[in-house]
Design an enzyme around this catalytic site. Structure first.
Site, PDB file in Angstrom:
ATOM      1  N   GLY A 129       0.919  -1.021  -0.080  1.00  0.00           N
ATOM      2  CA  GLY A 129       0.088   0.087  -0.137  1.00  0.00           C
ATOM      3  C   GLY A 129       1.200   1.573  -0.075  1.00  0.00           C
ATOM      4  CG  ASP A 163      -7.935   0.482   3.946  1.00  0.00           C
ATOM      5  OD1 ASP A 163      -8.447  -0.658   4.589  1.00  0.00           O
ATOM      6  OD2 ASP A 163      -6.389   0.797   4.412  1.00  0.00           O
ATOM      7  CG  MET A 187     -10.868  -2.850   9.320  1.00  0.00           C
ATOM      8  SD  MET A 187      -9.400  -4.332   8.296  1.00  0.00           S
ATOM      9  CE  MET A 187      -8.708  -4.749  10.218  1.00  0.00           C
ATOM     10  CB  ILE A 237     -13.931 -10.922   9.174  1.00  0.00           C
ATOM     11  CG1 ILE A 237     -13.320 -12.002  10.202  1.00  0.00           C
ATOM     12  CG2 ILE A 237     -14.613 -11.532   7.894  1.00  0.00           C
ATOM     13  CD1 ILE A 237     -15.153 -12.089  11.216  1.00  0.00           C
ATOM     14  CD  GLN A 238     -13.690  -5.109   6.982  1.00  0.00           C
ATOM     15  OE1 GLN A 238     -14.510  -4.325   6.787  1.00  0.00           O
ATOM     16  NE2 GLN A 238     -13.587  -4.794   8.832  1.00  0.00           N
TER      17      GLN A 238
HETATM   18  O1  F6P Z   1      -4.920  -1.101   5.675  1.00  0.00           O
HETATM   19  C1  F6P Z   1      -5.497  -2.397   5.666  1.00  0.00           C
HETATM   20  C2  F6P Z   1      -6.051  -1.937   7.277  1.00  0.00           C
HETATM   21  O2  F6P Z   1      -6.096  -3.835   6.926  1.00  0.00           O
HETATM   22  C3  F6P Z   1      -7.044  -0.650   7.807  1.00  0.00           C
HETATM   23  O3  F6P Z   1      -8.250  -1.409   7.546  1.00  0.00           O
HETATM   24  C4  F6P Z   1      -6.659  -1.728   8.951  1.00  0.00           C
HETATM   25  O4  F6P Z   1      -6.827  -0.248   9.726  1.00  0.00           O
HETATM   26  C5  F6P Z   1      -5.761  -1.904   9.274  1.00  0.00           C
HETATM   27  O5  F6P Z   1      -4.943  -2.445   7.950  1.00  0.00           O
HETATM   28  C6  F6P Z   1      -5.236  -2.680  10.544  1.00  0.00           C
HETATM   29  O6  F6P Z   1      -4.282  -2.531  10.991  1.00  0.00           O
HETATM   30  P1  F6P Z   1      -3.226  -3.871  11.713  1.00  0.00           P
HETATM   31  O7  F6P Z   1      -4.120  -5.730  10.709  1.00  0.00           O
HETATM   32  O8  F6P Z   1      -1.755  -3.596  11.748  1.00  0.00           O
HETATM   33  O9  F6P Z   1      -3.945  -3.958  12.555  1.00  0.00           O
END
Ligand code: F6P
Length: 357
Positions: A121, A146, A188, A282-283
């Site tokens: 990303g 995202d 998310m 899960i997403q």
């Molecule tokens: O950028 C992808 C993402 O899943 C976001 O939607 C979310 O805020 C973040 O990463 C969560 O990150 P981590 O896996 O470090 O909790």
């Protein structure tokens, strides 16, 4: 432009949070590098961390990428902490931050890697850009559930996350209706509301709260009450994790789930039973959707073609129907967020969806 014969071996690494489709890119890039260009392919484990310990890298042969297309996650592993320009380590019991980018570039050369594909990303692409500026031959592939990278219409992983969130909203719909409850679903997306908005529309949500549109709890509760006047005793509220909380909720926030904060506030104000589901990681999991598999495959193949043509410092992207490339320098640093006056929001408003504003 470099001559095609300069490349004998490429490295592939995945950085940042995982997203469904990473393995599909790895597979496509490795297959095309091996079959089309006869290159050797090296898998670099755990983002750029893998180049701190080059002995952990391994050759990716055709058999290693066989069967991984439908698999979520990344066979290479990933990290969202491995920045070689500010690498955190502990020395004599104290945390120190070091620039180990020269070591990383040197280790890539020791492994015989002529060019690298970095799949990640915004954060990973920024690191890629800095390495490119220091002389590393590198091509980026954008990923994130995202969908917030401005240089590409879509990132792979988003479609799968959207399916997962929509499926969850569908399931919550029936129980919300049966129990006459307000049901809040936190999704998310960081500072962008793409998952919330699109899954909300696709799942028939009634209220969608996104970072791009300020809201109040009172407006949401007025909307819940208005629904009751025409016999709708349940309401589905999709809450993006990155929403800007109204001041009264900000004061209560302890950094936990914003969905729970919003849910509690609606319950107090609307005098309704509220239940909250935080979808969380899960997403990010599961098998990539067919759309993400195809996009990831196109991205992987294009990244290899860019290397073959000597087009380094580029990131592949989707523009309309076409996969093309942009300078990484133009792709990073500014996120793609939702236009509150844009067509998608206007469509949602036209069918009565409330944004709490
Ligand atoms: O950028 C992808 C993402 O899943 C976001 O939607 C979310 O805020 C973040 O990463 C969560 O990150 P981590 O896996 O470090 O909790």
């Amino acid at each position: 432009m470099n001559d095609i014969t300069e490349i004998r071996c490429i490295g592939i690494c995945t950085g940042g949070g995982d997203a469904p489709g990473l393995n599909a890119v790895i597979r496509a890039a490795a297959k095309s590098a091996i079959l089309k260009y006869k290159w050797k392919v090296i898998g670099i484990p755990d983002g750029f961390d893998g180049l701190i310990w080059p002995e952990r890298s391994f050759e990716l042969k055709l058999k290693d990428v066989s069967g991984i297309l439908p698999r979520g996650g990344t066979i290479l592993g990933t990290t969202n902490r491995g920045n070689p320009f500010s690498y955190k380590t502990v020395e004599n019991g104290r945390e120190v931050v070091k620039d180990i980018s020269d070591q990383v570039i040197g280790n890539a050369a020791k492994l015989g890697i002529d060019a690298i594909i970095t799949i990640g990303g915004d954060g990973s692409q920024k690191i890629g850009l800095e390495l490119f500026q220091k002389g590393m031959k590198l091509v980026g592939v954008p990923k994130t559930i995202d969908n917030d990278l401005c240089a590409t219409d879509v990132t792979f992983g988003f479609d799968t996350a959207l399916h997962t969130a929509t499926d969850a909203i569908d399931k919550i719909h029936t129980t919300a209706e049966s129990h006459h409850r307000v049901m809040a679903i936190e999704v998310m997306g960081r500072d962008a509301g793409w998952i919330a908005l699109e899954a909300g529309i696709a799942g028939g949500a009634h209220v969608i709260l996104i970072p791009e549109i300020p809201f109040t709890i009172q407006n949401v509760c007025d909307y819940v009450a208005a629904r009751e006047t025409y016999g709708k005793r349940f309401t589905i509220v999709v809450v993006a994790e990155g929403i800007n909380l109204p001041p009264e909720l900000k004061a209560l926030s302890r950094g936990g789930s914003v969905g729970n904060l919003v849910g509690d506030a609606i319950s107090l104000c609307a005098h309704k039973e509220v239940r909250v589901s935080v979808l969380g990681h899960i997403q990010r999991g599961g098998s990539p959707s067919p759309y993400d598999r195809v996009l990831a495959t196109r991205f992987g193949v294009t990244a290899v073609d860019l290397i073959a043509s000597g087009s380094f410092g580029k990131m592949v992207c989707l523009r309309g129907e076409r996969v093309c490339a942009v300078d990484i320098a133009d792709a990073v640093g500014h996120l793609k967020t939702i236009d509150p006056a844009g067509e998608l929001v206007r469509t949602a408003r036209a069918i009565g969806i409330c944004f709490g504003d």
